[in-house]
Scaffold this active site. Structure first.
Site, PDB file in Angstrom:
ATOM      1  N   ASP A   8      41.080 -49.103 112.371  1.00 32.45           N
ATOM      2  CA  ASP A   8      41.628 -48.556 113.692  1.00 32.45           C
ATOM      3  C   ASP A   8      43.040 -48.237 113.232  1.00 32.45           C
ATOM      4  O   ASP A   8      44.055 -49.046 112.666  1.00 32.45           O
ATOM      5  CB  ASP A   8      41.584 -49.554 114.645  1.00 32.45           C
ATOM      6  CG  ASP A   8      42.325 -49.037 116.048  1.00 32.45           C
ATOM      7  OD1 ASP A   8      42.326 -47.823 116.127  1.00 32.45           O
ATOM      8  OD2 ASP A   8      42.631 -50.033 116.951  1.00 32.45           O
ATOM      9  N   ASP A 103      40.446 -41.864 115.777  1.00 34.09           N
ATOM     10  CA  ASP A 103      41.311 -42.786 115.133  1.00 34.09           C
ATOM     11  C   ASP A 103      40.583 -44.076 114.742  1.00 34.09           C
ATOM     12  O   ASP A 103      41.417 -44.909 114.465  1.00 34.09           O
ATOM     13  CB  ASP A 103      42.623 -42.965 116.009  1.00 34.09           C
ATOM     14  CG  ASP A 103      42.650 -43.857 117.081  1.00 34.09           C
ATOM     15  OD1 ASP A 103      41.182 -43.519 117.660  1.00 34.09           O
ATOM     16  OD2 ASP A 103      43.415 -44.106 117.861  1.00 34.09           O
ATOM     17  N   GLU A 104      39.181 -44.263 115.203  1.00 36.86           N
ATOM     18  CA  GLU A 104      38.730 -45.550 114.603  1.00 36.86           C
ATOM     19  C   GLU A 104      37.181 -45.388 114.393  1.00 36.86           C
ATOM     20  O   GLU A 104      36.566 -44.299 114.838  1.00 36.86           O
ATOM     21  CB  GLU A 104      38.746 -46.551 115.892  1.00 36.86           C
ATOM     22  CG  GLU A 104      38.040 -46.133 117.195  1.00 36.86           C
ATOM     23  CD  GLU A 104      38.135 -47.388 118.292  1.00 36.86           C
ATOM     24  OE1 GLU A 104      38.141 -48.447 117.650  1.00 36.86           O
ATOM     25  OE2 GLU A 104      38.406 -47.099 119.283  1.00 36.86           O
TER      26      GLU A 104
END
EC number: 2.7.7.7
Length: 351
Positions: A8, A103-104
């Site tokens: 993350d 983003d993860e």
């Protein structure tokens, strides 16, 4: 036993902005829509979070909490470029990657030979590589199942990692608050606490049949997670399931003609976005969303084989007439649900 990593990125959009403009690094910043257009915050950096600014917060509220907040409109091409680079770094270690957003992502490194097969060392090396090549920090969680890896990635933020080994799972679950389990929101957590259920250890003592009667399918998931059970695979073939577009108005609207005019303006953008992923415009369902002045929202869908503006307008009118109840409308949205690939294949074979 599987080895799952959840990576993350730390306040990703804001981090890209601070990297590209170091003058922003030590001041509160957020990415989001303007107060005048009644936008919401996408993300905020840690200096802004100290004032209580959070993702999904109305911009007006964020500016009240932090009057000197620097608001940025966002540069999504830059975020996408960074995300693609990060994903390429992941691919150096495993092909089993499940992106959850820009983003993860989950990574299954069970069969990876890198770092002598140590998921802990792989996660550490990935984070170091991301920082070396992009000057961005990432946090990671390592565990034998997906939901625990996701929880673990939040334990040592920012720029840290946390490992839950198989031997540590039982003790970790005993005191884990149910609210930490992905999918258990504030309302569900409050209902569970009213029943005397606050931790996974509490649920472990419960009868599964009782949980099924009380919560249905959610009861089984809750029971399984509390036992450390999560059989979901890291799905590297995860496909986009929907496409949507919406607009939050500067002022609430109260007349159908205003809503119809907004739909007319939104429709070409929906068509453009859909064409990028489905040039033939074939879909499973299309629908509308209205959010009212009390922040309650409603969604209405209609089974339809191809994007169709007239049907969307008719669906919106029906929703407006039956569910508005005199309230002002602050947001209008349009969306489509994409065909399941297997269903689409069956339809093609049927012809």
């Amino acid at each position: 036993m599987r080895k799952i990593i959840h990576v993350d990125m730390d306040c990703f959009f804001a981090a890209v902005e601070m990297r590209d403009n170091p003058a922003l690094r030590d001041i509160p910043i957020a990415i989001g829509g303007s107060r005048e257009r009644r936008g919401v915050i996408s993300t905020a950096n840690y200096p802004a979070r100290k004032f209580g600014v959070r993702s999904a917060m109305p911009t007006g509220m964020a500016l009240k909490l932090c009057p000197h907040l620097t608001l940025l409109p966002g540069r999504f091409d830059a975020y996408k470029e960074a995300s693609n680079h990060i994903r390429e770094i992941f691919s150096r270690y495993t092909s089993r990657i499940e992106p959850l957003s820009l983003d993860e992502a989950y990574l299954d490194v069970t069969d990876s030979v890198h770092c002598h097969g140590s998921a802990t060392l792989i996660a550490q090396e990935i984070r170091q590589t991301i920082f070396s090549e992009l000057q961005l920090t990432a946090s990671a969680g390592v565990a034998p199942v997906k939901f625990l890896a996701k929880i673990a990635s939040d334990m040592n933020k920012p720029n840290g990692q946390f490992v839950i080994t198989p031997a540590e799972v039982p003790a970790f679950l005993q005191t884990l608050p149910l609210a930490k389990i992905p999918g258990v929101g504030k309302v569900s957590a409050a209902k569970l606490e009213a029943m005397g259920l606050r931790t996974c250890g509490d649920v472990q003592k419960c009868d599964l049949v009782m949980l099924l009667k009380r919560f249905g399918k959610f009861g089984r998931i809750l029971w399984e997670r509390s036992q450390g059970i999560d059989e979901r695979d890291v799905n590297s073939e995860r496909l986009r399931k929907s496409v949507g577009v919406e607009r939050t108005m500067a002022e609430d609207i109260h007349h159908w003609s205003e809503c119809e005019a907004i739909i007319e303006r939104l429709y070409p953008e929906l068509e453009r976005r859909l064409a990028k992923v489905k040039p033939d415009l074939l879909i499973a369902r299309q629908g509308v969303k209205l959010k009212f002045d009390d922040f309650q929202q409603t969604t209405q869908e209609h089974v339809w084989p191809r994007l169709n503006k007239a049907d969307l307008i008719a669906t919106a009118r029906k929703t407006w007439d039956e569910r508005r109840g005199g309230r002002g409308v602050r947001l209008v949205g349009l969306h489509v649900t994409l065909l399941d690939p297997q269903m689409e294949r069956q339809l093609v074979l049927g012809l």
